[in-house]
Design a protein around this motif. Structure first.
Motif, PDB file in Angstrom:
ATOM      1  N   LEU A   3       4.890   0.283  14.353  1.00 42.74           N
ATOM      2  CA  LEU A   3       5.382  -0.915  15.025  1.00 42.74           C
ATOM      3  C   LEU A   3       5.144  -0.853  16.536  1.00 42.74           C
ATOM      4  O   LEU A   3       4.767  -1.850  17.154  1.00 42.74           O
ATOM      5  CB  LEU A   3       6.872  -1.108  14.731  1.00 42.74           C
ATOM      6  N   LEU A   4       5.355   0.319  17.109  1.00 39.62           N
ATOM      7  CA  LEU A   4       5.126   0.468  18.543  1.00 39.62           C
ATOM      8  C   LEU A   4       3.645   0.318  18.881  1.00 39.62           C
ATOM      9  O   LEU A   4       3.284  -0.308  19.885  1.00 39.62           O
ATOM     10  CB  LEU A   4       5.655   1.821  19.022  1.00 39.62           C
ATOM     11  N   GLN A   5       2.784   0.870  18.041  1.00 43.31           N
ATOM     12  CA  GLN A   5       1.348   0.735  18.282  1.00 43.31           C
ATOM     13  C   GLN A   5       0.897  -0.706  18.126  1.00 43.31           C
ATOM     14  O   GLN A   5       0.089  -1.205  18.910  1.00 43.31           O
ATOM     15  CB  GLN A   5       0.563   1.639  17.326  1.00 43.31           C
ATOM     16  N   ALA A  64       5.136 -12.267  16.067  1.00 43.19           N
ATOM     17  CA  ALA A  64       3.720 -11.904  16.113  1.00 43.19           C
ATOM     18  C   ALA A  64       3.524 -10.417  15.834  1.00 43.19           C
ATOM     19  O   ALA A  64       2.580 -10.022  15.138  1.00 43.19           O
ATOM     20  CB  ALA A  64       3.129 -12.278  17.470  1.00 43.19           C
ATOM     21  N   VAL A  65       4.419  -9.586  16.383  1.00 40.13           N
ATOM     22  CA  VAL A  65       4.331  -8.150  16.111  1.00 40.13           C
ATOM     23  C   VAL A  65       4.553  -7.887  14.623  1.00 40.13           C
ATOM     24  O   VAL A  65       3.854  -7.076  14.011  1.00 40.13           O
ATOM     25  CB  VAL A  65       5.348  -7.364  16.955  1.00 40.13           C
ATOM     26  N   ALA A  66       5.519  -8.583  14.037  1.00 38.61           N
ATOM     27  CA  ALA A  66       5.795  -8.410  12.610  1.00 38.61           C
ATOM     28  C   ALA A  66       4.566  -8.773  11.781  1.00 38.61           C
ATOM     29  O   ALA A  66       4.204  -8.043  10.843  1.00 38.61           O
ATOM     30  CB  ALA A  66       6.988  -9.271  12.201  1.00 38.61           C
ATOM     31  N   ALA A  80      12.927  -4.883  24.874  1.00 39.88           N
ATOM     32  CA  ALA A  80      13.323  -3.558  24.394  1.00 39.88           C
ATOM     33  C   ALA A  80      12.210  -2.937  23.558  1.00 39.88           C
ATOM     34  O   ALA A  80      11.915  -1.742  23.676  1.00 39.88           O
ATOM     35  CB  ALA A  80      14.602  -3.663  23.578  1.00 39.88           C
ATOM     36  N   LEU A  81      11.573  -3.747  22.730  1.00 37.63           N
ATOM     37  CA  LEU A  81      10.472  -3.264  21.895  1.00 37.63           C
ATOM     38  C   LEU A  81       9.310  -2.800  22.765  1.00 37.63           C
ATOM     39  O   LEU A  81       8.743  -1.718  22.553  1.00 37.63           O
ATOM     40  CB  LEU A  81      10.031  -4.374  20.943  1.00 37.63           C
ATOM     41  N   PHE A 106       6.586   5.364  24.264  1.00 39.65           N
ATOM     42  CA  PHE A 106       5.904   6.062  23.174  1.00 39.65           C
ATOM     43  C   PHE A 106       4.594   6.679  23.653  1.00 39.65           C
ATOM     44  O   PHE A 106       4.250   7.802  23.277  1.00 39.65           O
ATOM     45  CB  PHE A 106       5.653   5.064  22.041  1.00 39.65           C
ATOM     46  N   VAL A 107       3.861   5.969  24.509  1.00 33.52           N
ATOM     47  CA  VAL A 107       2.567   6.492  24.948  1.00 33.52           C
ATOM     48  C   VAL A 107       2.613   7.166  26.305  1.00 33.52           C
ATOM     49  O   VAL A 107       1.669   7.825  26.707  1.00 33.52           O
ATOM     50  CB  VAL A 107       1.494   5.377  24.990  1.00 33.52           C
ATOM     51  N   TRP A 108       3.726   6.997  27.034  1.00 32.43           N
ATOM     52  CA  TRP A 108       3.755   7.478  28.408  1.00 32.43           C
ATOM     53  C   TRP A 108       4.758   8.587  28.660  1.00 32.43           C
ATOM     54  O   TRP A 108       4.718   9.248  29.687  1.00 32.43           O
ATOM     55  CB  TRP A 108       4.060   6.308  29.339  1.00 32.43           C
ATOM     56  N   SER A 109       5.676   8.845  27.746  1.00 31.37           N
ATOM     57  CA  SER A 109       6.779   9.757  28.044  1.00 31.37           C
ATOM     58  C   SER A 109       6.299  11.135  28.479  1.00 31.37           C
ATOM     59  O   SER A 109       6.837  11.721  29.424  1.00 31.37           O
ATOM     60  CB  SER A 109       7.708   9.885  26.838  1.00 31.37           C
TER      61      SER A 109
END
Length: 196
Positions: A19-21, A39-41, A60-61, A68-71
């Motif tokens: 979902l994050l990707q 749209a994400v769904a 928030a999403l 997710f990609v930067w932490s």
């Protein structure tokens, strides 16, 4: 095969990553304004309730997707050389901010945050304050080891170090390259360094 107790957790983590990707991919195509939970769904092939169970809003999403990609890019190396560690971190973060998926999405979120005080506060808490704190932690360790002047408050220095780079990224066409980073660090070390 019998499911182990952690099988659902692994499945849930994998679904969250998907979902994050999907959020990052879609936001890179349509920007923040064009992004929606629905749209994400559709992109992820799930019902929108699946997303709303995890995230209350698209802001928030999207912020979780950025995390997710930067932490890992927020974490400083600690080689014992404070200037070298600052330089490596700033160049690594600069590359992330200049490249997809982080760069375009981050710019879109910052633009939207100017008209959304809740989003602005969240961006500050989730990213900017974290970046400043990790920078402060690294230079404070340098202060404790004698590389930086003792008995000076480094909080403002951390804010200036980070703020200079973010200003260039977000509000100017000037590059955040090795020359810019070295110039900033030369000023910082001239003001706070001890030569130790």
């Amino acid at each position: 095969m019998t499911d182990t107790p952690d099988t659902p957790r692994r499945r849930g983590a994998a679904r969250t990553e998907e979902l994050l990707q999907a959020t990052l991919d879609l936001s890179g195509e349509v920007g923040y304004a064009g992004l929606s939970i629905e749209a994400v769904a559709r992109r992820a092939g799930v019902g929108k309730h699946t997303i709303y169970r995890r995230w209350p809003s698209k802001a928030a999403l999207l912020l979780d997707a950025l995390s997710f990609v930067w932490s890992s890019d927020l974490d400083y190396r600690d080689t014992g050389d404070v200037r070298a560690d600052l330089r490596e971190q700033f160049l690594r973060s600069s590359l992330a901010l200049s490249s997809p998926p982080i760069g375009p999405v981050y710019r879109a979120v910052i633009a939207e945050a100017q008209a959304d005080s809740t989003l602005r506060e969240t961006v500050h808490e989730r990213f900017l304050a974290t970046v400043e704190q990790s920078t402060l932690d690294r230079i404070t360790r340098g202060q404790r080891t004698g590389a930086l002047a003792a008995e000076v408050n480094l909080e403002f220095a951390a804010e200036v170090l980070c703020g200079t780079l973010y200003y260039r990224h977000l509000l100017s066409n000037r590059p955040v390259d090795a020359e810019a980073v070295d110039g900033l660090l030369d000023m910082f070390m001239a003001a706070y360094g001890t030569g130790g």
